[in-house]
Scaffold this active site. Structure first.
Site, mmCIF file in Angstrom:
data_model
loop_
_atom_site.group_PDB
_atom_site.id
_atom_site.type_symbol
_atom_site.label_atom_id
_atom_site.label_comp_id
_atom_site.label_asym_id
_atom_site.label_seq_id
_atom_site.Cartn_x
_atom_site.Cartn_y
_atom_site.Cartn_z
ATOM 1 N N SER A 175 0.848 -1.194 0.000
ATOM 2 C CA SER A 175 0.000 0.000 0.000
ATOM 3 C C SER A 175 0.878 1.237 0.000
ATOM 4 O O SER A 175 1.946 1.253 0.628
ATOM 5 C CB SER A 175 -0.897 0.007 1.237
ATOM 6 O OG SER A 175 -1.517 1.271 1.392
ATOM 7 N N TYR A 201 -1.271 -0.942 10.173
ATOM 8 C CA TYR A 201 -1.390 -1.452 8.805
ATOM 9 C C TYR A 201 -0.306 -0.848 7.909
ATOM 10 O O TYR A 201 0.350 -1.559 7.140
ATOM 11 C CB TYR A 201 -2.779 -1.113 8.275
ATOM 12 C CG TYR A 201 -3.068 -1.556 6.865
ATOM 13 C CD1 TYR A 201 -3.476 -2.862 6.603
ATOM 14 C CD2 TYR A 201 -2.955 -0.669 5.794
ATOM 15 C CE1 TYR A 201 -3.759 -3.274 5.300
ATOM 16 C CE2 TYR A 201 -3.245 -1.068 4.495
ATOM 17 C CZ TYR A 201 -3.645 -2.368 4.262
ATOM 18 O OH TYR A 201 -3.931 -2.759 2.963
ATOM 19 N N THR A 234 -13.236 -1.330 -2.232
ATOM 20 C CA THR A 234 -13.287 -2.752 -1.887
ATOM 21 C C THR A 234 -14.032 -2.940 -0.576
ATOM 22 O O THR A 234 -14.149 -2.007 0.230
ATOM 23 C CB THR A 234 -11.869 -3.338 -1.734
ATOM 24 O OG1 THR A 234 -11.245 -2.716 -0.588
ATOM 25 C CG2 THR A 234 -11.021 -3.073 -2.979
#
Length: 324
Positions: A175, A201, A234
């Site tokens: 990412s 994350y 998503t």
């Protein structure tokens, strides 16, 4: 410094990571790169029942590839498989139920899988963003267990099999959020300070990029790459980042647009003409650090990080049912 990194990253994201950013980049794509028949090749895709993983699986199946969907939830995986087979007219789509945060499950999967199947391409797509600090049964922080250690265990276990294949590749879906993080060896599992799932994350995604770079140096026979899919619409984004989704939903990429570079890296001959270990965005290698953000780590830090993961892997193998 964190404010500077976040501000620069967000401005960059508005310009590059949105649907309009993809459309601008796509004007330079070579369509024939993906005009392929890959019916002789086998692909392992984690998290393939939804989002970018499912879109990737569908595009590969359309081109004849044998697809192995590694998923956590059987019901959702079976439904996704049904849809992929119907849309691709390719029956060579298989479901394997594995939870990426379970080291034991990953070891058992690789042991069983490699007895019956070959693999040409591994696509590390599965991920999670848990916004409260939660532990697995082994005492591992869940984001780290899934995104970092799970990716490490699966990839290292499959490397010997990949080396036996022609044109083997490993693609890890990272990412652009990793640009705001520097590798933090002192707190891999976020035990210190206030827990922030988004930053955990992002740190995991930095760790994935570093793993890719180190693997590329260690295993010359395999082409490794990591990539940023952009900001895509998503199920994971909707559930894990509801505020971001609410503000940005009209600007987000489709799942297929987010998956495009994954598919290109997995299939295209042009992809492996680039050196192994690079980080891609919209079919182009891009920088892994923002200007003046001081996020670089040393080779010794990166090697120590990999050694820490290997030690964890070894400890868990010795005591698979105990908390660390």
């Amino acid at each position: 410094m964190s404010y500077y990194r976040n501000a620069i990253w967000f401005v960059k994201g508005l310009r590059e990571y949105t649907r309009s950013g993809y459309e601008a980049a796509a004007k330079h794509f070579i369509d024939s790169d993906l005009d392929l028949d890959v019916s002789s090749r086998s692909f392992v895709i984690t998290g393939a029942n939804s989002g970018i993983g499912k879109a990737t699986a569908l595009e590969i199946a359309k081109r004849g590839g044998t697809v192995h969907m590694v998923c956590r939830n059987k019901e959702r995986a079976d439904e996704a498989k049904k849809q992929i087979v119907e849309q691709s007219k390719n029956e060579n789509v298989h479901v394997h139920i594995v939870d990426m945060l379970s080291p034991r499950g990953l070891w058992e999967f690789v042991n069983n899988f490699t007895q019956n199947h070959s693999v040409h391409v591994l696509i590390n797509n599965a991920g999670c963003m848990v916004n409260q600090r939660e532990l697995t049964e082994n005492g591992l922080e869940k984001n780290f267990a899934t995104n970092t250690l799970g990716t490490f265990i699966l990839t290292t276990a499959l490397i010997p099999v990949l080396k036996k294949s022609q044109d083997p590749r490993v693609i890890t879906v990272s990412s652009g959020g990793m640009l705001v993080q520097k590798l933090n060896l002192d707190d891999l599992q976020f035990e210190k300070g206030t827990f922030d799932g988004t930053m955990a994350y992002a740190q995991n995604k930095r760790q994935q990029v570093i793993m890719t770079e180190v693997w590329a140096r260690q295993h010359k026979e395999i082409h490794f790459s990591s990539m940023h899919p952009g900001w895509a619409d998503t199920p994971a984004v909707r559930s894990s980042m509801p505020d971001f989704y609410a503000k940005m939903k009209d600007k987000l990429r489709t799942e297929a647009q987010g998956a495009d570079t994954v598919v290109w890296l997995a299939l295209a001959d042009a992809a492996v003409k680039h050196p192994s270990g690079l980080f891609f965005q919209d079919r182009t290698p891009v920088a892994t650090h923002l200007p003046l953000a001081f996020t670089r780590s040393s080779s010794s830090e990166e090697n120590e990080f990999m050694n820490m993961l290997e030690r964890l892997n070894t400890q868990l193998r010795q005591c698979p049912t105990s908390a660390l």
